[in-house]
Design a protein around this motif. Sequence first.
Motif, PDB file in Angstrom:
ATOM      1  N   GLN A 153      -1.775  -3.566  -4.042  1.00  0.00           N
ATOM      2  CA  GLN A 153      -2.623  -2.540  -3.424  1.00  0.00           C
ATOM      3  C   GLN A 153      -2.112  -1.105  -3.592  1.00  0.00           C
ATOM      4  O   GLN A 153      -2.840  -0.157  -3.325  1.00  0.00           O
ATOM      5  N   VAL A 154      -0.845  -0.938  -3.986  1.00  0.00           N
ATOM      6  CA  VAL A 154      -0.319   0.435  -4.118  1.00  0.00           C
ATOM      7  C   VAL A 154      -1.135   1.284  -5.089  1.00  0.00           C
ATOM      8  O   VAL A 154      -1.172   2.509  -4.967  1.00  0.00           O
ATOM      9  N   SER A 155      -1.786   0.628  -6.042  1.00  0.00           N
ATOM     10  CA  SER A 155      -2.581   1.410  -7.012  1.00  0.00           C
ATOM     11  C   SER A 155      -3.918   1.859  -6.415  1.00  0.00           C
ATOM     12  O   SER A 155      -4.599   2.708  -6.983  1.00  0.00           O
ATOM     13  N   ASP A 156      -4.270   1.315  -5.247  1.00  0.00           N
ATOM     14  CA  ASP A 156      -5.484   1.742  -4.544  1.00  0.00           C
ATOM     15  C   ASP A 156      -5.177   3.016  -3.751  1.00  0.00           C
ATOM     16  O   ASP A 156      -4.263   3.036  -2.930  1.00  0.00           O
ATOM     17  N   LYS A 157      -5.973   4.054  -4.005  1.00  0.00           N
ATOM     18  CA  LYS A 157      -5.719   5.355  -3.367  1.00  0.00           C
ATOM     19  C   LYS A 157      -5.784   5.280  -1.851  1.00  0.00           C
ATOM     20  O   LYS A 157      -5.143   6.070  -1.152  1.00  0.00           O
ATOM     21  N   LYS A 158      -6.565   4.342  -1.330  1.00  0.00           N
ATOM     22  CA  LYS A 158      -6.738   4.256   0.129  1.00  0.00           C
ATOM     23  C   LYS A 158      -5.561   3.560   0.804  1.00  0.00           C
ATOM     24  O   LYS A 158      -5.403   3.642   2.018  1.00  0.00           O
ATOM     25  N   PHE A 159      -4.758   2.865   0.018  1.00  0.00           N
ATOM     26  CA  PHE A 159      -3.606   2.171   0.608  1.00  0.00           C
ATOM     27  C   PHE A 159      -2.571   3.214   1.046  1.00  0.00           C
ATOM     28  O   PHE A 159      -2.231   4.111   0.277  1.00  0.00           O
ATOM     29  N   PRO A 160      -2.087   3.123   2.303  1.00  0.00           N
ATOM     30  CA  PRO A 160      -1.249   4.214   2.832  1.00  0.00           C
ATOM     31  C   PRO A 160       0.175   4.288   2.275  1.00  0.00           C
ATOM     32  O   PRO A 160       0.915   5.192   2.644  1.00  0.00           O
ATOM     33  N   TYR A 161       0.570   3.337   1.431  1.00  0.00           N
ATOM     34  CA  TYR A 161       1.931   3.378   0.877  1.00  0.00           C
ATOM     35  C   TYR A 161       1.873   3.383  -0.643  1.00  0.00           C
ATOM     36  O   TYR A 161       1.029   2.715  -1.237  1.00  0.00           O
ATOM     37  N   GLY A 162       2.765   4.136  -1.261  1.00  0.00           N
ATOM     38  CA  GLY A 162       2.848   4.176  -2.714  1.00  0.00           C
ATOM     39  C   GLY A 162       3.900   3.203  -3.210  1.00  0.00           C
ATOM     40  O   GLY A 162       4.633   2.596  -2.420  1.00  0.00           O
ATOM     41  N   ASN A 198      -4.545   2.610  21.409  1.00  0.00           N
ATOM     42  CA  ASN A 198      -5.076   1.324  20.922  1.00  0.00           C
ATOM     43  C   ASN A 198      -5.303   1.218  19.401  1.00  0.00           C
ATOM     44  O   ASN A 198      -6.386   1.366  18.870  1.00  0.00           O
ATOM     45  N   THR A 199      -4.205   0.944  18.736  1.00  0.00           N
ATOM     46  CA  THR A 199      -4.187   0.808  17.282  1.00  0.00           C
ATOM     47  C   THR A 199      -3.750  -0.617  16.930  1.00  0.00           C
ATOM     48  O   THR A 199      -2.794  -1.127  17.504  1.00  0.00           O
ATOM     49  N   THR A 200      -4.465  -1.232  16.008  1.00  0.00           N
ATOM     50  CA  THR A 200      -4.109  -2.592  15.578  1.00  0.00           C
ATOM     51  C   THR A 200      -3.082  -2.540  14.468  1.00  0.00           C
ATOM     52  O   THR A 200      -3.182  -1.717  13.563  1.00  0.00           O
ATOM     53  N   ILE A 201      -2.102  -3.428  14.587  1.00  0.00           N
ATOM     54  CA  ILE A 201      -1.121  -3.548  13.512  1.00  0.00           C
ATOM     55  C   ILE A 201      -1.593  -4.628  12.549  1.00  0.00           C
ATOM     56  O   ILE A 201      -1.933  -5.733  12.957  1.00  0.00           O
ATOM     57  N   LYS A 202      -1.639  -4.268  11.264  1.00  0.00           N
ATOM     58  CA  LYS A 202      -2.096  -5.240  10.264  1.00  0.00           C
ATOM     59  C   LYS A 202      -0.991  -5.459   9.240  1.00  0.00           C
ATOM     60  O   LYS A 202      -0.571  -4.515   8.573  1.00  0.00           O
ATOM     61  N   LYS A 203      -0.538  -6.712   9.146  1.00  0.00           N
ATOM     62  CA  LYS A 203       0.493  -7.027   8.152  1.00  0.00           C
ATOM     63  C   LYS A 203      -0.166  -7.474   6.851  1.00  0.00           C
ATOM     64  O   LYS A 203      -1.070  -8.307   6.883  1.00  0.00           O
ATOM     65  N   ILE A 204       0.281  -6.908   5.767  1.00  0.00           N
ATOM     66  CA  ILE A 204      -0.251  -7.297   4.454  1.00  0.00           C
ATOM     67  C   ILE A 204       0.882  -7.924   3.664  1.00  0.00           C
ATOM     68  O   ILE A 204       1.930  -7.292   3.488  1.00  0.00           O
ATOM     69  N   PRO A 205       0.702  -9.177   3.207  1.00  0.00           N
ATOM     70  CA  PRO A 205       1.783  -9.863   2.511  1.00  0.00           C
ATOM     71  C   PRO A 205       2.373  -9.034   1.372  1.00  0.00           C
ATOM     72  O   PRO A 205       1.651  -8.264   0.718  1.00  0.00           O
ATOM     73  N   LEU A 206       3.666  -9.196   1.184  1.00  0.00           N
ATOM     74  CA  LEU A 206       4.426  -8.424   0.198  1.00  0.00           C
ATOM     75  C   LEU A 206       3.728  -8.333  -1.159  1.00  0.00           C
ATOM     76  O   LEU A 206       3.481  -7.236  -1.671  1.00  0.00           O
TER      77      LEU A 206
END
Length: 268
Positions: free
Chosen positions: A227-236, A213-221
Amino acid sequence: MGMSLKRSVAISGSTGFVGKNLQRFLIKNKVKCIPVLRSFFQETRSLLLSECFCFVHLVGLGNETKNQSFEEVNVELTKRIIDICKRSKIKKIIYFSGLGVSSKSTSNYFISKFKAERLIIKSELDYTIFRPSYIIGKDDYLTRNFKKQIQKKEIIIPGTGNYIIQPISINDVCSVVHLAIHSRSFSKKIIDLVGPEKILFKQFVKNSIRNQNTTIKKIPLKKSLIQVSDKKFPYGNEDLNILFGNFEGNHEKLRKISKIEFTKVTSV
Ligand SMILES: NC(=O)c1ccc[n+]([C@@H]2O[C@H](COP(=O)([O-])OP(=O)(O)OC[C@H]3O[C@@H](n4cnc5c(N)ncnc54)[C@H](OP(=O)(O)O)[C@@H]3O)[C@@H](O)[C@H]2O)c1
């Protein structure tokens, strides 16, 4: 040293995900491996690998840090490897570039990989340049990334998720490299290292979370690019360049040259 004594394969990046798996695979197949470790690159002295006939160069940087730049790792270390090959009379180099790399690339990661490719092609050594999509195994980059997100019960899809990936299994990658080490049909070629299945990223994510049970969250392009500069964001930054690049590889060419049965990879 006579040619007949050149029986070993040198591997840089042997401590990484691909390197570990490849070394294990080659040893199983009775190929003698000589790892070229990070400590070597930190010395100024050069290395002579007279017993090697092939160099598999796997060192690569996917995300720039304060201490390491793409140019230093992906370009400069490739120059040193070419130099070692020439002085050790190693005739062939196998290099892992990236899917989507081309003369038109604009991101720093892709540009550094393209420069490394050019250096190898111009070196007059025999070469096989592989351009891999995501390589999936037990402990690969994408699997680790997804596992971390699934633990927090939420997985992020940057943008719409309507872009293609063409993942390939690590076992198939090891088989292909094993063939490329020994077979002339891989000589002087640039080959996409992609699996048989083209799959949308959003579908790949869906398959990967299964019923945990994991929610999928879409974040606009646009928002995810910020958000890539945020360390907590899972993608660089480079992850997004790769994903949004929507690169498609030529699996057919790989299949024809290698003649192996490829695994379909549709989830981590
Ligand atoms: N895995 C994929 O899905 C994928 C996709 C496309 C392309 N590739 C390319 O395939 C290659 C192998 O990938 P991988 O997933 O195995 O990477 P990895 O797990 O990140 O391993 C990277 C390797 O490079 C070494 N390295 C990094 N910086 C170095 C430096 N400054 N000096 C010396 N060694 C250094 C690391 O050594 P330490 O252990 O000492 O840090 C490690 O052995 C890379 O070139 C990568 O760009 C991989």
